[in-house]
Design an enzyme around this catalytic site. Structure first.
Site, short mmCIF file in Angstrom:
data_model
loop_
_atom_site.label_atom_id
_atom_site.label_comp_id
_atom_site.label_asym_id
_atom_site.label_seq_id
_atom_site.Cartn_x
_atom_site.Cartn_y
_atom_site.Cartn_z
N GLY A 62 0.82 -1.21 0.00
CA GLY A 62 0.00 0.00 0.00
C GLY A 62 0.85 1.24 0.00
O GLY A 62 2.07 1.19 -0.17
N THR A 106 5.10 -2.20 2.53
CA THR A 106 4.80 -3.59 2.17
C THR A 106 4.71 -4.43 3.43
O THR A 106 5.52 -4.27 4.34
CB THR A 106 5.91 -4.15 1.25
OG1 THR A 106 6.04 -3.29 0.11
CG2 THR A 106 5.57 -5.55 0.78
N ASP A 166 -6.80 6.50 8.22
CA ASP A 166 -6.91 5.67 7.01
C ASP A 166 -7.90 4.52 7.26
O ASP A 166 -7.60 3.36 6.97
CB ASP A 166 -5.54 5.13 6.61
CG ASP A 166 -5.49 4.72 5.13
OD1 ASP A 166 -6.40 5.12 4.37
OD2 ASP A 166 -4.56 3.98 4.75
#
Length: 389
Positions: free
Chosen positions: A69, A73, A185
């Site tokens: 993302g 990793t 997020d």
């Protein structure tokens, strides 16, 4: 032979200096200083060596990659003691933010909540920091919503429970820790499910804690398209209500079974799920967008209540959105009323079943009887079943 040993010696010395350089640059000295001040940190924040993690991941072999993302990793690894972990190889961090990074590591390692993935420790001997988390076996919420061939599709009961658990985890981060923590997020790919489908909120790569007397962060806009709070996008001011907006999108995913972003076949443009959902709510056409399974299994009243809550979460004015604590409470009320309703119906069915059999036995002049057995699955993965013999 002498040259070989000299080479080995110089290489070992060079590697040691390199590790020391990275350790200092990544905030290792600051972490050691904090450990000296508070020994309990050492119990909760394990300092891994790069050798340990290379061995755990077979030198970060590509076959061990779990996901990639914007923040780095993630690899699957097994420690020498046999514990399976998820190792996140972060992207380069700004040297000016090293102090903040170490503070966040210490803070996150001390979070203890059943619905938050546990940070076990870190490694600072590499060019980029490595974070070590507990490993969650059952994949992401996104995968389970989108995988229509899943052996155990998410029932409405399970979806509601998952929504409650995510809300409780975020409410804990926002208000139950010593310093409020904003996730920044929140999305269905950052919500993991264990083998019992219990929620584990993960990936705190861009999370930030703030002083108790502050209400927002002013930062570069970061996050995931489709979940990003429009107010934050315009102002660069991230508040707790920005996490609420992102949670609202996840709640809509649970209701609709749709992706946060999808392409319109006619216009070939990406259309956000949040906007489509809000338009359906305004047009009082909720059934059009709900997942057929949700529509079949959920009661109209509870679906409407949850949908209206999602609508409030997605309000363009952050001040008009509920807090995560309020959301968790409202969802739990829906869930408890649902359980109460199910229990009442089960008891009613039991009485009716026994009554009808008693009448049947009386009419036919039987001297022996059989009784109906009502069996309820212990897992939300299976619907209530009534067996008669």
């Amino acid at each position: 032979m002498t040259c070989f040993w000299l080479y080995k010696f110089h290489k070992k010395r060079k590697d040691k200096k390199r590790k020391e350089k990275f350790f200092k640059r990544n905030g290792g000295l600051l972490l050691q200083q904090q450990i000296l001040t508070d020994q309990s940190i050492l119990e909760k924040t394990r300092l891994f060596t790069v050798k340990e993690l290379e061995k755990a991941t077979n030198n970060f072999n590509q076959s061990r990659i779990l996901g990639q993302g914007g923040q780095g990793t993630v690899y699957k690894g097994m420690l020498s003691e046999g514990k399976i972990v998820a190792i996140k190889k972060s992207k380069l961090i700004d040297e000016n933010q090293v102090n903040q990074f170490i503070n966040e590591v210490v803070m996150l390692s001390q979070i203890i909540h059943r619905n938050v993935v546990k940070l076990l420790g870190c490694c600072l001997e590499t060019e980029v920091p490595l974070l070590v988390y507990e490993f969650i076996f059952n994949g992401t919420l996104f995968d389970h919503i989108q995988d229509k061939t899943d052996e155990f599709p998410l029932s409405w009961n399970m979806r509601l429970r998952i929504a409650v658990e995510v809300a409780e985890a975020l409410a804990y981060l926002h208000s139950a820790t010593s310093f409020p923590i904003y996730h920044r997020d929140v999305k269905s790919t950052n919500i993991l499910l264990d083998e019992r489908y219990v929620v584990k909120v993960s990936d705190f790569g861009i999370s930030r804690s703030i002083a108790v007397d502050h209400t927002h962060l002013t930062t570069l806009v970061k996050g995931t398209f489709g979940y990003l709070d429009p107010e934050y996008f315009q102002s660069s001011r991230f508040t707790e209500k920005s996490d609420v907006y992102s949670f609202g999108v996840v709640l809509v995913e649970l209701l609709t079974g749709q992706k946060p972003i999808s392409s319109d076949a006619e216009t070939e443009e990406d259309i956000g799920l949040a906007m489509r959902f809000l338009l359906c709510m305004e047009a009082e056409n909720l059934e059009k967008i709900l997942d057929p399974q949700v529509l079949e299994q959920g009661k109209r009243e509870e679906l409407t209540t949850v949908a209206k809550l999602a609508q409030r979460c997605l309000n363009l004015n952050g001040k008009k959105r509920p807090t995560m604590k309020e959301i968790a409470t409202e969802l739990e009320i829906v869930r408890m009323s649902q359980k109460h309703s199910t229990t009442s119906e089960t008891k009613y069915q039991d009485v009716q079943l026994r009554k009808s059999k008693a009448i049947l036995i009386s009419d036919d002049n039987y001297t022996t009887s059989t009784s109906g057995n009502i069996m309820q699955s212990s897992s939300d993965a299976h619907p209530l079943k009534i067996h008669t013999v």
